[in-house]
Structure formats: C-alpha cells, structure tokens
Write a protein that holds these residues in place. Structure first.
Motif, short mmCIF file in Angstrom:
data_model
loop_
_atom_site.label_atom_id
_atom_site.label_comp_id
_atom_site.label_asym_id
_atom_site.label_seq_id
_atom_site.Cartn_x
_atom_site.Cartn_y
_atom_site.Cartn_z
N ILE A 54 35.54 9.15 -20.26
CA ILE A 54 36.49 9.92 -20.47
C ILE A 54 36.42 11.46 -20.85
CG2 ILE A 54 39.39 9.56 -20.57
CD1 ILE A 54 39.43 7.45 -19.88
N SER A 55 35.57 11.53 -21.82
CA SER A 55 35.38 12.85 -22.01
C SER A 55 34.46 13.24 -21.61
CB SER A 55 35.07 12.39 -24.11
OG SER A 55 34.20 11.94 -23.87
N GLY A 61 41.68 19.30 -19.69
CA GLY A 61 42.95 18.88 -20.30
C GLY A 61 43.68 17.43 -19.35
N ARG A 62 42.68 17.38 -18.04
CA ARG A 62 43.40 16.58 -17.64
C ARG A 62 44.65 15.23 -18.45
NH1 ARG A 62 40.48 16.31 -12.01
NH2 ARG A 62 40.29 18.00 -12.56
N SER A 63 43.35 14.56 -18.93
CA SER A 63 43.16 13.53 -19.53
C SER A 63 44.82 13.19 -20.70
CB SER A 63 42.49 12.96 -20.33
OG SER A 63 42.35 13.98 -21.74
N ASP A 64 45.71 14.99 -20.90
CA ASP A 64 46.91 14.06 -21.29
C ASP A 64 47.90 14.16 -20.20
OD1 ASP A 64 45.84 15.15 -23.91
OD2 ASP A 64 45.93 17.55 -23.15
N LEU A 65 47.79 14.17 -19.54
CA LEU A 65 48.46 14.16 -18.69
C LEU A 65 48.67 12.60 -18.24
CD1 LEU A 65 47.62 16.47 -14.72
CD2 LEU A 65 49.77 16.89 -16.93
N PHE A 66 48.04 11.49 -18.79
CA PHE A 66 48.12 10.50 -18.69
C PHE A 66 47.92 9.25 -19.73
CE2 PHE A 66 44.93 12.63 -14.90
CZ PHE A 66 46.60 11.82 -13.81
N ASP A 112 38.97 4.53 -14.67
CA ASP A 112 39.31 4.78 -13.43
C ASP A 112 40.67 4.93 -12.71
OD1 ASP A 112 36.98 4.45 -12.05
OD2 ASP A 112 37.65 1.76 -12.57
N THR A 113 42.27 5.56 -13.44
CA THR A 113 42.95 5.95 -13.22
C THR A 113 43.20 6.86 -12.05
OG1 THR A 113 43.23 6.37 -15.44
CG2 THR A 113 45.18 7.41 -14.64
N SER A 114 44.48 6.22 -11.68
CA SER A 114 44.72 6.40 -10.36
C SER A 114 46.28 6.68 -10.15
CB SER A 114 44.07 6.11 -9.47
OG SER A 114 44.73 4.53 -9.18
N PHE A 115 47.22 7.84 -9.37
CA PHE A 115 48.43 8.53 -8.56
C PHE A 115 48.57 8.51 -7.36
CE2 PHE A 115 45.78 11.73 -9.97
CZ PHE A 115 46.54 12.80 -9.26
N TYR A 133 40.22 10.97 -12.53
CA TYR A 133 39.10 12.03 -13.16
C TYR A 133 37.34 12.07 -12.25
CZ TYR A 133 40.99 10.60 -17.48
OH TYR A 133 42.36 10.30 -18.02
N SER A 134 38.04 12.52 -10.36
CA SER A 134 37.51 12.19 -9.89
C SER A 134 36.93 14.05 -10.32
CB SER A 134 38.09 12.26 -8.27
OG SER A 134 37.19 12.70 -7.61
#
Length: 175
Positions: A54-55, A61-66, A112-115, A133-134
């Motif tokens: 993930i890092s 910085g899109r991990s802050d959205l999830f 594998d976070t998706s929306f 994270y694609s």
C-alpha cells in the motif's frame, strides 16, 4: 546470512572456482526494515507485506480517502459524487478517460480496496468498479460530498435512479 554462507560454500567447489564474488549480484531490499507497527511484538508477515504494498502504491496520497478511522469529510463515503481519471494503457503518454458518478459502495480490502460508481449515460444506468490502488487509476477527485445518505451500500439507487440526483444542493439550485 544463510544465503551468504551457502553462496560462499558453492563458490569454493571446483565447478565454480572460475567465478568470483564480483560476478554474483545480490538484490538489495526495497525497504530498510519492514513496516512494523511499534506495538506489534510478533508481526504478521502478510500484514507487513500488505502495508508495504500500500505504501508503494500510495503515490498521490489516495490511501487517505479510504481510511475508515478518518472523519467523513476527509474520506470517500457512499453517496459522494466522484470523478475518476484512468489511463487507457500503461504506455507513456497514453490517453486518459474520466468517469463521474455517485459512489454506491466501497469495499475496503487492503491493497484490493475498490469502489463502485454509478451514473446515467443516455438514460441507461452504468456502473463502473475501480481498484483504488491500480496503476491505471491516475486520479480520484471528490466533486461533492453526499448529503442525506445513511447507508454504507446504496444499492437501492439501482431500482430508483431518480433518487441519485435528489441531493439537497440540487434541489436548492432548482428553486
């Protein structure tokens, strides 16, 4: 440590005497030490690998959205209007396409976070699922925060698509 001992033993055998230590390439680790939380005594290897991946994928910085623990105003929630810009291929300078829609579901599964986004295109409902994270996802922007949605999954919008755009902001703008 064990690999170096094994390598030195192999190099002393008669077959490998023509090779020296300079001919062997030992890969360097990408991280100095694993991303282990300070409170973990015995870290789970899979969680450490997931944190590292993930890092690595979090370039903008899109991990802050999830993050689930973040305040709702800072994270992506169901009911938000979102624009996602994607690359059409991995080639350098490839064309991009964008999709805007209402976020109807978020699946937080680590790397594998998706929306899922839903929109009406020529009076036909279109749903697109994006992996957060694609490497093909160039940018994720929240256009408007959803107001009045109290569910985590908004699948009821499939049956009643008119409710999707009955946001308080749009109703006020129409009056």
């Amino acid at each position: 440590m064990f690999c170096k001992q094994l390598l030195s033993r192999a190099l002393t055998r008669p077959i490998f005497r023509s090779f020296s230590q300079a001919h062997v390439i030992v890969p360097q680790p990408q991280f100095d030490k694993p991303l282990v939380l300070p409170v973990e005594k015995r870290p789970n290897v899979m969680k450490v690998i997931e944190r590292e991946s993930i890092s690595r994928a979090n370039v903008d910085g899109r991990s802050d959205l999830f993050i689930r623990r973040a305040a709702p105003r800072d994270r992506l929630c169901a009911g938000d209007i979102v624009t996602v810009e994607t690359k059409n291929s991995m080639a350098e300078g490839a064309a991009t396409s964008s999709f805007t829609g209402v976020c109807i579901a978020i699946y937080r599964r680590g790397i594998d976070t998706s929306f899922i986004l839903r929109n009406l295109v020529q009076k036909v409902g279109v749903e697109m699922r994006f992996l957060a994270y694609s490497p093909l996802v160039k940018r994720i922007d929240i256009v408007h925060k959803g107001v009045g949605f109290r569910r985590a999954k908004l699948f009821y919008l499939r049956e009643n698509p008119g409710k999707t755009f009955q946001l308080k902001l749009l109703r006020k703008a129409g009056k």
